[in-house]
Design an enzyme around this catalytic site. Structure first.
Site, PDB file in Angstrom:
ATOM      1  N   THR A  14       0.835  -1.214   0.000  1.00  0.00           N
ATOM      2  CA  THR A  14       0.000   0.000   0.000  1.00  0.00           C
ATOM      3  C   THR A  14       0.864   1.256   0.000  1.00  0.00           C
ATOM      4  O   THR A  14       0.709   2.132  -0.844  1.00  0.00           O
ATOM      5  CB  THR A  14      -0.910  -0.002   1.259  1.00  0.00           C
ATOM      6  OG1 THR A  14      -1.687  -1.193   1.248  1.00  0.00           O
ATOM      7  CG2 THR A  14      -1.826   1.209   1.291  1.00  0.00           C
ATOM      8  N   VAL A  15       1.800   1.351   0.941  1.00  0.00           N
ATOM      9  CA  VAL A  15       2.568   2.600   1.091  1.00  0.00           C
ATOM     10  C   VAL A  15       3.646   2.712   0.010  1.00  0.00           C
ATOM     11  O   VAL A  15       3.826   3.777  -0.608  1.00  0.00           O
ATOM     12  CB  VAL A  15       3.188   2.703   2.508  1.00  0.00           C
ATOM     13  CG1 VAL A  15       3.824   4.067   2.701  1.00  0.00           C
ATOM     14  CG2 VAL A  15       2.134   2.458   3.589  1.00  0.00           C
ATOM     15  N   GLY A 136      -0.142   8.625  10.170  1.00  0.00           N
ATOM     16  CA  GLY A 136      -0.159   8.646   8.702  1.00  0.00           C
ATOM     17  C   GLY A 136       0.237   9.961   8.061  1.00  0.00           C
ATOM     18  O   GLY A 136       1.412  10.325   8.038  1.00  0.00           O
ATOM     19  N   ILE A 138      -0.445  13.060   8.961  1.00  0.00           N
ATOM     20  CA  ILE A 138      -0.352  14.252   9.820  1.00  0.00           C
ATOM     21  C   ILE A 138       1.116  14.509  10.184  1.00  0.00           C
ATOM     22  O   ILE A 138       1.787  13.611  10.694  1.00  0.00           O
ATOM     23  CB  ILE A 138      -1.161  14.058  11.130  1.00  0.00           C
ATOM     24  CG1 ILE A 138      -2.633  13.786  10.820  1.00  0.00           C
ATOM     25  CG2 ILE A 138      -1.009  15.271  12.035  1.00  0.00           C
ATOM     26  CD1 ILE A 138      -3.488  13.521  12.063  1.00  0.00           C
ATOM     27  N   GLY A 189      -6.771  -0.767   2.622  1.00  0.00           N
ATOM     28  CA  GLY A 189      -5.325  -0.690   2.891  1.00  0.00           C
ATOM     29  C   GLY A 189      -5.001   0.031   4.189  1.00  0.00           C
ATOM     30  O   GLY A 189      -3.861   0.430   4.411  1.00  0.00           O
ATOM     31  N   GLU A 192      -3.264  -3.048   9.595  1.00  0.00           N
ATOM     32  CA  GLU A 192      -1.947  -3.682   9.643  1.00  0.00           C
ATOM     33  C   GLU A 192      -2.048  -5.096   9.062  1.00  0.00           C
ATOM     34  O   GLU A 192      -3.148  -5.656   8.963  1.00  0.00           O
ATOM     35  CB  GLU A 192      -1.462  -3.766  11.095  1.00  0.00           C
ATOM     36  CG  GLU A 192      -1.212  -2.425  11.732  1.00  0.00           C
ATOM     37  CD  GLU A 192      -0.218  -1.582  10.959  1.00  0.00           C
ATOM     38  OE1 GLU A 192       0.926  -2.014  10.767  1.00  0.00           O
ATOM     39  OE2 GLU A 192      -0.588  -0.489  10.513  1.00  0.00           O
ATOM     40  N   LYS A 207       2.387   3.988  18.453  1.00  0.00           N
ATOM     41  CA  LYS A 207       2.491   5.417  18.095  1.00  0.00           C
ATOM     42  C   LYS A 207       2.581   6.276  19.354  1.00  0.00           C
ATOM     43  O   LYS A 207       3.340   7.250  19.401  1.00  0.00           O
ATOM     44  CB  LYS A 207       1.273   5.821  17.255  1.00  0.00           C
ATOM     45  CG  LYS A 207       1.234   5.106  15.908  1.00  0.00           C
ATOM     46  CD  LYS A 207      -0.133   5.248  15.254  1.00  0.00           C
ATOM     47  CE  LYS A 207      -0.207   4.477  13.953  1.00  0.00           C
ATOM     48  NZ  LYS A 207      -1.565   4.298  13.466  1.00  0.00           N
ATOM     49  N   GLY A 304      -3.663   4.850   4.913  1.00  0.00           N
ATOM     50  CA  GLY A 304      -4.020   4.775   3.493  1.00  0.00           C
ATOM     51  C   GLY A 304      -2.840   5.138   2.602  1.00  0.00           C
ATOM     52  O   GLY A 304      -1.877   5.775   3.039  1.00  0.00           O
TER      53      GLY A 304
HETATM   54  P1  NAP Z   1       1.674  -4.046   2.817  1.00  0.00           P
HETATM   55  O1  NAP Z   1       0.671  -3.486   1.891  1.00  0.00           O
HETATM   56  O2  NAP Z   1       1.410  -5.350   3.467  1.00  0.00           O
HETATM   57  O3  NAP Z   1       3.064  -4.120   2.031  1.00  0.00           O
HETATM   58  C1  NAP Z   1       4.201  -4.739   2.573  1.00  0.00           C
HETATM   59  C2  NAP Z   1       5.230  -4.850   1.468  1.00  0.00           C
HETATM   60  O4  NAP Z   1       6.412  -5.398   2.014  1.00  0.00           O
HETATM   61  C3  NAP Z   1       4.802  -5.774   0.323  1.00  0.00           C
HETATM   62  O5  NAP Z   1       5.178  -5.219  -0.905  1.00  0.00           O
HETATM   63  C4  NAP Z   1       5.586  -7.057   0.579  1.00  0.00           C
HETATM   64  O6  NAP Z   1       5.903  -7.764  -0.596  1.00  0.00           O
HETATM   65  C5  NAP Z   1       6.832  -6.483   1.212  1.00  0.00           C
HETATM   66  N1  NAP Z   1       7.512  -7.458   2.058  1.00  0.00           N
HETATM   67  C6  NAP Z   1       7.043  -8.046   3.174  1.00  0.00           C
HETATM   68  N2  NAP Z   1       7.957  -8.894   3.675  1.00  0.00           N
HETATM   69  C7  NAP Z   1       9.024  -8.823   2.868  1.00  0.00           C
HETATM   70  C8  NAP Z   1      10.283  -9.474   2.830  1.00  0.00           C
HETATM   71  N3  NAP Z   1      10.625 -10.373   3.740  1.00  0.00           N
HETATM   72  N4  NAP Z   1      11.124  -9.161   1.826  1.00  0.00           N
HETATM   73  C9  NAP Z   1      10.798  -8.267   0.884  1.00  0.00           C
HETATM   74  N5  NAP Z   1       9.612  -7.612   0.871  1.00  0.00           N
HETATM   75  C10 NAP Z   1       8.752  -7.905   1.835  1.00  0.00           C
HETATM   76  O7  NAP Z   1       1.987  -3.024   3.988  1.00  0.00           O
HETATM   77  P2  NAP Z   1       1.742  -1.452   4.016  1.00  0.00           P
HETATM   78  O8  NAP Z   1       0.331  -1.181   4.417  1.00  0.00           O
HETATM   79  O9  NAP Z   1       2.287  -0.828   2.805  1.00  0.00           O
HETATM   80  O10 NAP Z   1       2.610  -1.059   5.312  1.00  0.00           O
HETATM   81  C11 NAP Z   1       4.008  -0.967   5.235  1.00  0.00           C
HETATM   82  C12 NAP Z   1       4.511  -0.305   6.512  1.00  0.00           C
HETATM   83  O11 NAP Z   1       3.913   0.970   6.652  1.00  0.00           O
HETATM   84  C13 NAP Z   1       4.174  -1.046   7.808  1.00  0.00           C
HETATM   85  O12 NAP Z   1       5.223  -0.846   8.721  1.00  0.00           O
HETATM   86  C14 NAP Z   1       2.925  -0.332   8.317  1.00  0.00           C
HETATM   87  O13 NAP Z   1       2.765  -0.419   9.695  1.00  0.00           O
HETATM   88  C15 NAP Z   1       3.252   1.080   7.907  1.00  0.00           C
HETATM   89  N6  NAP Z   1       2.111   1.967   7.736  1.00  0.00           N
HETATM   90  C16 NAP Z   1       1.078   1.608   6.951  1.00  0.00           C
HETATM   91  C17 NAP Z   1       0.027   2.492   6.760  1.00  0.00           C
HETATM   92  C18 NAP Z   1      -1.151   2.140   5.908  1.00  0.00           C
HETATM   93  O14 NAP Z   1      -2.110   2.921   5.883  1.00  0.00           O
HETATM   94  N7  NAP Z   1      -1.132   1.040   5.185  1.00  0.00           N
HETATM   95  C19 NAP Z   1       0.042   3.737   7.392  1.00  0.00           C
HETATM   96  C20 NAP Z   1       1.139   4.079   8.204  1.00  0.00           C
HETATM   97  C21 NAP Z   1       2.167   3.184   8.373  1.00  0.00           C
HETATM   98  P3  NAP Z   1       4.797  -8.408  -1.575  1.00  0.00           P
HETATM   99  O15 NAP Z   1       3.977  -7.249  -2.077  1.00  0.00           O
HETATM  100  O16 NAP Z   1       5.570  -9.060  -2.674  1.00  0.00           O
HETATM  101  O17 NAP Z   1       4.011  -9.342  -0.721  1.00  0.00           O
HETATM  102  N1  HSE Z   2      -3.088   0.435  10.612  1.00  0.00           N
HETATM  103  C1  HSE Z   2      -2.784   1.785  10.897  1.00  0.00           C
HETATM  104  C2  HSE Z   2      -4.052   2.553  11.192  1.00  0.00           C
HETATM  105  C3  HSE Z   2      -2.064   2.394   9.729  1.00  0.00           C
HETATM  106  O1  HSE Z   2      -5.122   2.051  10.870  1.00  0.00           O
HETATM  107  O2  HSE Z   2      -3.979   3.643  11.748  1.00  0.00           O
HETATM  108  C4  HSE Z   2      -1.571   3.775   9.994  1.00  0.00           C
HETATM  109  O3  HSE Z   2      -0.561   3.774  10.948  1.00  0.00           O
END
Ligand code: NAP
Ligand code: HSE
Length: 439
Positions: A14-15, A136, A138, A189, A192, A207, A304
């Site tokens: 997602t990110v 996120g 902010i 998206g 977690e 956080k 998101g």
């Molecule tokens: P996600 O959609 O699950 O994406 C994770 C990515 O990491 C995927 O591309 C996955 O590969 C890759 N990955 C996982 N394990 C791996 C490994 N061992 N080697 C190489 N690549 C690997 O997660 P996300 O939502 O983008 O979140 C990523 C981070 O941002 C997390 O720390 C989360 O807490 C943080 N975050 C997320 C949001 C949100 O709104 N989503 C907001 C703030 C912070 P594949 O695609 O090939 O499976």
């Molecule tokens: N899963 C987290 C949330 C992503 O819903 O706030 C942003 O940190």
């Protein structure tokens, strides 16, 4: 124009996808702003063949993110895989050891390894930036590190999990059950990889632990956060709170007290008309009370693709400016040891929902028990049950759902009164007690 800033992206979910999209769409404008283009040169994810809706054919592919961190032709390592340990942590350590700047959204990793990561980054004169990890889109990390640095912060609090706020809002507005809305939050998206981190309050606690360090200059202590999630919140609670003039929110609160720091995450009733009560959907808000500025409240999307990637890009731009500040508000070596304040029993009103045996005299017996423990009742009403319930057997009486709102009292008194009511044999199920906060 000077050389591009070369970015290595570990994680294209997602990110990560969002980061690529921002650079594709706004790259030229960003280059004009900072005098240098941003260029993704190397990427890593688990599955090279996955259709991600972005073109990654120009980027050097690494099967292993640790290889990318160690050998990639990059200036900044962007960790977007997630997980407190494992490849995210190992690759981050390798990148910092190499003296690379690191940008991450991984609050779980930082909450568990903050002191070590900050010390390593500062010893290598590398930036370690994590705006996207807290609320996120902010810009609260930068606000606390820079704009509010002239203040002593006494309290920092807010709505820190987008998934929970999205779920509570949708349950409120549409009366849909918990599980159905959680699936929608995952599809958007927001959640977690393990959504129990969201609904169990753990993500908000990660956080909050970072906000505590940023606000009070203490070492990060995630283990000392008192945590309750939203799993026990039912549609009946949400509808009852609404009728009584409240919204239910998952709050994170950190307070500096003379005895130490108090950190807590739990659901709370807040007045509907309060600023925090009006924060709906995936929106987060973070409030900081400073001695000179007063109360500052920042509101915006907490999760998101676009919102989170926006914060990542902001941090990448900071690395281009080579403005190496401390990881937190103080140098890592000067963060003071964390001292846990005894969790002050919340003093205020309480919402209590009881499944009561529907028999004559039960209300009176409840009110008497409450009075015995010095609890004055604002209201006691029988509520229709909004949730699907298991039907009782033919010879059993359907329990009544009763909601009690207390005037100001202590948690201890409410717990003792509930225990006595339970011993009297009036209760047919687990009581649900939610604190009322007037922030
Ligand atoms: P996600 O959609 O699950 O994406 C994770 C990515 O990491 C995927 O591309 C996955 O590969 C890759 N990955 C996982 N394990 C791996 C490994 N061992 N080697 C190489 N690549 C690997 O997660 P996300 O939502 O983008 O979140 C990523 C981070 O941002 C997390 O720390 C989360 O807490 C943080 N975050 C997320 C949001 C949100 O709104 N989503 C907001 C703030 C912070 P594949 O695609 O090939 O499976
Ligand atoms: N899963 C987290 C949330 C992503 O819903 O706030 C942003 O940190």
């Amino acid at each position: 124009m000077t050389e591009p800033l070369k970015i290595g992206l570990a994680g294209l979910g997602t990110v990560g996808r969002g980061v690529v999209k921002i650079i594709e769409k706004n790259g030229n404008d960003i280059a004009r702003k900072i005098g240098r283009p941003l260029k993704v040169t190397a990427v890593s994810a688990r599955d090279r063949t996955k259709d991600r809706g972005i073109d990654i054919s120009d980027y050097t592919w690494f099967d292993d993110p640790i290889d990318l961190a160690k050998t990639g032709d990059i200036d900044v390592f962007v960790e977007l895989m997630g997980g407190e340990d494992g490849p995210a942590y190992e690759a981050t350590i390798c990148a910092l050891e190499r003296g690379l700047d690191v940008v991450t959204a991984n609050k779980a990793m930082i909450a568990h390894h903050a002191n070590e990561l900050a010390t390593l980054a500062e010893s290598k004169n590398a930036s370690f930036l994590y705006e996207a990890a807290v609320a996120g889109g902010i810009p609260i990390v930068k606000a606390l590190k820079e704009s509010l640095a002239g203040n002593e912060i006494h309290r920092v609090y807010g709505i820190l999990n987008g998934t929970c706020n999205y779920m509570l809002t949708r349950m409120q507005n549409e009366g849909k059950p918990f599980d159905e809305i959680l699936k929608e939050a995952q599809a958007e998206g927001y959640a977690e990889a393990d959504p129990s981190f969201d609904i169990g309050g753990i993500d908000a606690a990660h956080k909050l632990a970072l906000l505590t360090t940023l606000s009070f200059g203490t070492q990060t202590s995630f283990k000392d956060v008192y945590i309750e999630g939203i799993e026990a919140i039912t549609l009946t609670d949400i509808m009852a709170a609404d009728d009584l003039g409240y919204r239910i929110k998952l709050l994170g609160v950190a307070v500096k007290t003379p005895e130490g720091i108090e950190q807590r995450v739990h659901p709370a009733l807040v007045p509907k008309s309060s600023a925090i009560g009006e924060v709906s959907g995936v929106t987060n808000c973070v409030c900081a009370d400073g001695d000179f500025v007063g109360k500052v409240m920042l509101v915006g999307p907490g999760a998101g693709e676009g919102a989170t990637a926006s914060s990542i890009i902001g941090d990448i731009i900071d690395t281009a400016y080579e403005n190496k500040g401390h990881v937190f508000t103080l140098p890592a070596k000067e963060l003071t040891p964390y001292v846990q304040a005894p969790l002050r029993a919340h003093e205020g009103g309480y919402y209590v929902r009881l499944a009561l045996k529907d028999l004559p005299g039960t209300f009176a017996a409840i009110a008497t028990r409450m009075a015995e423990f010095g609890i004055s009742l604002e209201s006691i009403v029988q509520r229709p049950v909004a949730d699907k319930i298991t039907p009782v057997k033919e010879d059993e009486i359907q329990p009544a759902s009763v909601v009690i709102i207390t005037h100001q009292t202590t948690e201890r008194s409410v717990s003792q009164a509930l225990k006595a009511i339970e011993q009297d044999g009036h209760i047919a199920g687990e009581p649900n007690m939610i604190r009322i906060e007037r922030l």
